[in-house]
Design a protein around this motif. Sequence first.
Motif, PDB file in Angstrom:
ATOM      1  N   LEU A   1       0.862  -1.190   0.000  1.00 51.84           N
ATOM      2  CA  LEU A   1       0.000   0.000   0.000  1.00 51.84           C
ATOM      3  C   LEU A   1       0.886   1.224   0.000  1.00 51.84           C
ATOM      4  O   LEU A   1       1.777   1.346   0.853  1.00 51.84           O
ATOM      5  CB  LEU A   1      -0.910  -0.001   1.229  1.00 51.84           C
ATOM      6  CG  LEU A   1      -2.132  -0.919   1.222  1.00 51.84           C
ATOM      7  CD1 LEU A   1      -2.933  -0.743  -0.067  1.00 51.84           C
ATOM      8  CD2 LEU A   1      -1.760  -2.374   1.415  1.00 51.84           C
ATOM      9  N   SER A   2       0.656   2.102  -0.959  1.00 52.91           N
ATOM     10  CA  SER A   2       1.538   3.258  -1.112  1.00 52.91           C
ATOM     11  C   SER A   2       0.854   4.333  -1.933  1.00 52.91           C
ATOM     12  O   SER A   2       0.136   4.026  -2.882  1.00 52.91           O
ATOM     13  CB  SER A   2       2.829   2.798  -1.807  1.00 52.91           C
ATOM     14  OG  SER A   2       3.405   3.868  -2.531  1.00 52.91           O
ATOM     15  N   PRO A   3       1.084   5.603  -1.583  1.00 53.62           N
ATOM     16  CA  PRO A   3       0.473   6.670  -2.387  1.00 53.62           C
ATOM     17  C   PRO A   3       1.000   6.685  -3.817  1.00 53.62           C
ATOM     18  O   PRO A   3       0.411   7.316  -4.690  1.00 53.62           O
ATOM     19  CB  PRO A   3       0.856   7.960  -1.651  1.00 53.62           C
ATOM     20  CG  PRO A   3       1.713   7.589  -0.506  1.00 53.62           C
ATOM     21  CD  PRO A   3       1.860   6.118  -0.453  1.00 53.62           C
ATOM     22  N   GLN A   4       2.100   5.989  -4.081  1.00 55.03           N
ATOM     23  CA  GLN A   4       2.656   5.955  -5.438  1.00 55.03           C
ATOM     24  C   GLN A   4       2.114   4.810  -6.276  1.00 55.03           C
ATOM     25  O   GLN A   4       2.522   4.613  -7.418  1.00 55.03           O
ATOM     26  CB  GLN A   4       4.185   5.826  -5.357  1.00 55.03           C
ATOM     27  CG  GLN A   4       4.845   7.037  -4.749  1.00 55.03           C
ATOM     28  CD  GLN A   4       6.034   6.651  -3.872  1.00 55.03           C
ATOM     29  OE1 GLN A   4       7.114   6.325  -4.378  1.00 55.03           O
ATOM     30  NE2 GLN A   4       5.832   6.658  -2.575  1.00 55.03           N
TER      31      GLN A   4
ATOM     32  N   GLY B   1       3.298  -0.126   4.859  1.00 54.28           N
ATOM     33  CA  GLY B   1       4.462   0.668   5.209  1.00 54.28           C
ATOM     34  C   GLY B   1       4.099   1.717   6.247  1.00 54.28           C
ATOM     35  O   GLY B   1       2.934   2.025   6.465  1.00 54.28           O
TER      36      GLY B   1
ATOM     37  N   GLY C   1       8.544   5.608   4.282  1.00 56.06           N
ATOM     38  CA  GLY C   1       8.371   4.611   3.242  1.00 56.06           C
ATOM     39  C   GLY C   1       9.217   3.391   3.501  1.00 56.06           C
ATOM     40  O   GLY C   1       9.668   3.174   4.627  1.00 56.06           O
TER      41      GLY C   1
ATOM     42  N   LEU D   1      -0.336  -0.341  -4.592  1.00 56.71           N
ATOM     43  CA  LEU D   1      -1.716   0.088  -4.748  1.00 56.71           C
ATOM     44  C   LEU D   1      -1.952   1.279  -3.832  1.00 56.71           C
ATOM     45  O   LEU D   1      -1.523   1.280  -2.682  1.00 56.71           O
ATOM     46  CB  LEU D   1      -2.602  -1.092  -4.319  1.00 56.71           C
ATOM     47  CG  LEU D   1      -4.043  -1.161  -4.780  1.00 56.71           C
ATOM     48  CD1 LEU D   1      -4.142  -1.114  -6.295  1.00 56.71           C
ATOM     49  CD2 LEU D   1      -4.659  -2.457  -4.250  1.00 56.71           C
ATOM     50  N   SER D   2      -2.629   2.298  -4.372  1.00 56.92           N
ATOM     51  CA  SER D   2      -2.978   3.489  -3.589  1.00 56.92           C
ATOM     52  C   SER D   2      -4.485   3.598  -3.475  1.00 56.92           C
ATOM     53  O   SER D   2      -5.197   3.381  -4.458  1.00 56.92           O
ATOM     54  CB  SER D   2      -2.434   4.744  -4.283  1.00 56.92           C
ATOM     55  OG  SER D   2      -3.018   5.908  -3.720  1.00 56.92           O
ATOM     56  N   ILE D   3      -4.982   3.959  -2.309  1.00 54.25           N
ATOM     57  CA  ILE D   3      -6.439   4.137  -2.193  1.00 54.25           C
ATOM     58  C   ILE D   3      -6.844   5.564  -2.529  1.00 54.25           C
ATOM     59  O   ILE D   3      -8.027   5.881  -2.538  1.00 54.25           O
ATOM     60  CB  ILE D   3      -6.994   3.712  -0.824  1.00 54.25           C
ATOM     61  CG1 ILE D   3      -6.484   4.600   0.308  1.00 54.25           C
ATOM     62  CG2 ILE D   3      -6.698   2.252  -0.557  1.00 54.25           C
ATOM     63  CD1 ILE D   3      -7.345   4.505   1.571  1.00 54.25           C
ATOM     64  N   GLY D   4      -5.890   6.447  -2.812  1.00 52.06           N
ATOM     65  CA  GLY D   4      -6.270   7.805  -3.196  1.00 52.06           C
ATOM     66  C   GLY D   4      -5.128   8.774  -2.990  1.00 52.06           C
ATOM     67  O   GLY D   4      -4.153   8.472  -2.296  1.00 52.06           O
TER      68      GLY D   4
ATOM     69  N   TYR E   1      -3.891  11.211  -1.212  1.00 53.38           N
ATOM     70  CA  TYR E   1      -3.747  11.914   0.056  1.00 53.38           C
ATOM     71  C   TYR E   1      -2.762  11.069   0.842  1.00 53.38           C
ATOM     72  O   TYR E   1      -2.494   9.923   0.465  1.00 53.38           O
ATOM     73  CB  TYR E   1      -5.086  12.048   0.794  1.00 53.38           C
ATOM     74  CG  TYR E   1      -5.958  10.838   0.654  1.00 53.38           C
ATOM     75  CD1 TYR E   1      -6.991  10.792  -0.263  1.00 53.38           C
ATOM     76  CD2 TYR E   1      -5.705   9.691   1.416  1.00 53.38           C
ATOM     77  CE1 TYR E   1      -7.769   9.666  -0.419  1.00 53.38           C
ATOM     78  CE2 TYR E   1      -6.471   8.565   1.273  1.00 53.38           C
ATOM     79  CZ  TYR E   1      -7.506   8.549   0.345  1.00 53.38           C
ATOM     80  OH  TYR E   1      -8.263   7.423   0.179  1.00 53.38           O
ATOM     81  N   VAL E   2      -2.235  11.613   1.915  1.00 58.76           N
ATOM     82  CA  VAL E   2      -1.165  10.910   2.624  1.00 58.76           C
ATOM     83  C   VAL E   2      -1.635  10.442   3.997  1.00 58.76           C
ATOM     84  O   VAL E   2      -2.045  11.244   4.839  1.00 58.76           O
ATOM     85  CB  VAL E   2       0.083  11.807   2.771  1.00 58.76           C
ATOM     86  CG1 VAL E   2       1.217  11.026   3.423  1.00 58.76           C
ATOM     87  CG2 VAL E   2       0.519  12.332   1.405  1.00 58.76           C
ATOM     88  N   LEU E   3      -1.603   9.141   4.192  1.00 56.88           N
ATOM     89  CA  LEU E   3      -1.917   8.542   5.489  1.00 56.88           C
ATOM     90  C   LEU E   3      -0.606   8.423   6.263  1.00 56.88           C
ATOM     91  O   LEU E   3       0.464   8.678   5.730  1.00 56.88           O
ATOM     92  CB  LEU E   3      -2.533   7.158   5.276  1.00 56.88           C
ATOM     93  CG  LEU E   3      -3.767   7.117   4.370  1.00 56.88           C
ATOM     94  CD1 LEU E   3      -4.146   5.672   4.045  1.00 56.88           C
ATOM     95  CD2 LEU E   3      -4.932   7.832   5.034  1.00 56.88           C
TER      96      LEU E   3
ATOM     97  N   GLY F   1       0.185   5.487   7.661  1.00 57.46           N
ATOM     98  CA  GLY F   1       0.590   4.102   7.483  1.00 57.46           C
ATOM     99  C   GLY F   1      -0.347   3.417   6.513  1.00 57.46           C
ATOM    100  O   GLY F   1      -1.410   3.949   6.201  1.00 57.46           O
ATOM    101  N   GLY F   2       0.042   2.244   6.045  1.00 58.32           N
ATOM    102  CA  GLY F   2      -0.765   1.540   5.054  1.00 58.32           C
ATOM    103  C   GLY F   2      -1.931   0.751   5.638  1.00 58.32           C
ATOM    104  O   GLY F   2      -2.741   0.192   4.894  1.00 58.32           O
TER     105      GLY F   2
ATOM    106  N   ALA G   1      -5.437   1.818   4.645  1.00 55.04           N
ATOM    107  CA  ALA G   1      -5.571   1.553   3.206  1.00 55.04           C
ATOM    108  C   ALA G   1      -5.827   0.062   2.974  1.00 55.04           C
ATOM    109  O   ALA G   1      -6.684  -0.311   2.170  1.00 55.04           O
ATOM    110  CB  ALA G   1      -4.321   2.019   2.468  1.00 55.04           C
TER     111      ALA G   1
HETATM  112  N1  4GX Z   1      -2.865   4.668  -0.301  1.00 59.48           N
HETATM  113  N2  4GX Z   1       0.351   5.811   2.917  1.00 59.48           N
HETATM  114  C1  4GX Z   1       2.068   4.077   3.225  1.00 59.48           C
HETATM  115  C2  4GX Z   1       4.324   4.738   3.924  1.00 59.48           C
HETATM  116  C3  4GX Z   1       4.846   4.304   2.619  1.00 59.48           C
HETATM  117  C4  4GX Z   1       5.304   5.206   1.648  1.00 59.48           C
HETATM  118  C5  4GX Z   1       5.803   4.712   0.467  1.00 59.48           C
HETATM  119  C6  4GX Z   1       5.369   2.536   1.233  1.00 59.48           C
HETATM  120  C7  4GX Z   1       5.858   3.386   0.264  1.00 59.48           C
HETATM  121  C8  4GX Z   1      -1.430   5.350   1.209  1.00 59.48           C
HETATM  122  C9  4GX Z   1      -2.409   5.744   0.289  1.00 59.48           C
HETATM  123  C10 4GX Z   1      -0.648   6.251   2.071  1.00 59.48           C
HETATM  124  C11 4GX Z   1       1.211   6.791   3.555  1.00 59.48           C
HETATM  125  C12 4GX Z   1       0.606   4.430   3.312  1.00 59.48           C
HETATM  126  C13 4GX Z   1       2.661   6.408   3.427  1.00 59.48           C
HETATM  127  N3  4GX Z   1       4.877   2.983   2.398  1.00 59.48           N
HETATM  128  N4  4GX Z   1      -1.339   4.037   1.128  1.00 59.48           N
HETATM  129  N5  4GX Z   1       2.898   5.074   3.930  1.00 59.48           N
HETATM  130  N6  4GX Z   1      -2.810   6.985   0.022  1.00 59.48           N
HETATM  131  O1  4GX Z   1      -0.868   7.432   2.011  1.00 59.48           O
HETATM  132  O2  4GX Z   1      -2.225   3.611   0.210  1.00 59.48           O
END
Ligand code: 4GX
Length: 232
Positions: A87-90, A113, A117, A130-133, A135-137, A139-140, A143
Amino acid sequence: MTRVDVLSIFPELFPGPLGAGVVGRALERGLLSVQAHDLRDFTDDRHRQVDDTAFGGGPGMVLKPEPLLRAVRQFRAADPSARVILLSPQGRRLTQEVVRELAGEAHLVLVCGRYQGVDERAREEIGEELSIGDYVLSGGELAAMVVVEAVARLLPGTLGSQESLSDETFTESGFEPPLYTRPAVFEGREVPEVLRSGHHAEIERWRREQSREQMRRRRPDMVRDGATAGGV
Ligand code: 4GX
């Protein structure tokens, strides 16, 4: 999807909200299993350290590759068909199309994560994000819960699975037509006549028009002539 393993430094967050409602019932009935694993259990040092400072400096911590990849390799060795997702914003954006795709998988491993990151080498080996949107959480975990909730309601035997089997394109997209329940007149405002008419074909047509109209007005990007975009 019948099995989900979650990797997290906060496994105690699970099942959390997944324990209630439709997903909670699926868990109780054994249609689905969600198991959270503590990333610290995959460390090998006395301090069970999962994070470290970033090379090159800068604020914040990075999840170390060793515990993450020890865990991921163990899951993959136990089940080579497991689909491992970070799970990641990227990541690729979660849409209903992706949700349906994931519902067809037998086994998901969701990697959560934290901090700034995860180490790039771990990220590369995991391979899918995979990103749910946008915006920045922090932690994953939340998500991952969103992914599980959206996917679980499509599993056979749950409410959403009934919906997706029907051709109610608009309602599956979340654009429900206006809904009414009793009373027929509330503070002088009446339920539309067509809904009380008993003409099922007309009711169906009215609902489709209403859903489509709402979608056209509020999400024109989801409307393509005659069909809907955005995965539904
Ligand atoms: N949709 N976050 C993950 C840490 C992180 C950063 C980069 C892996 C790679 C998010 C989202 C989200 C915040 C979860 C950063 N982990 N995850 N975390 N939007 O914002 O899924």
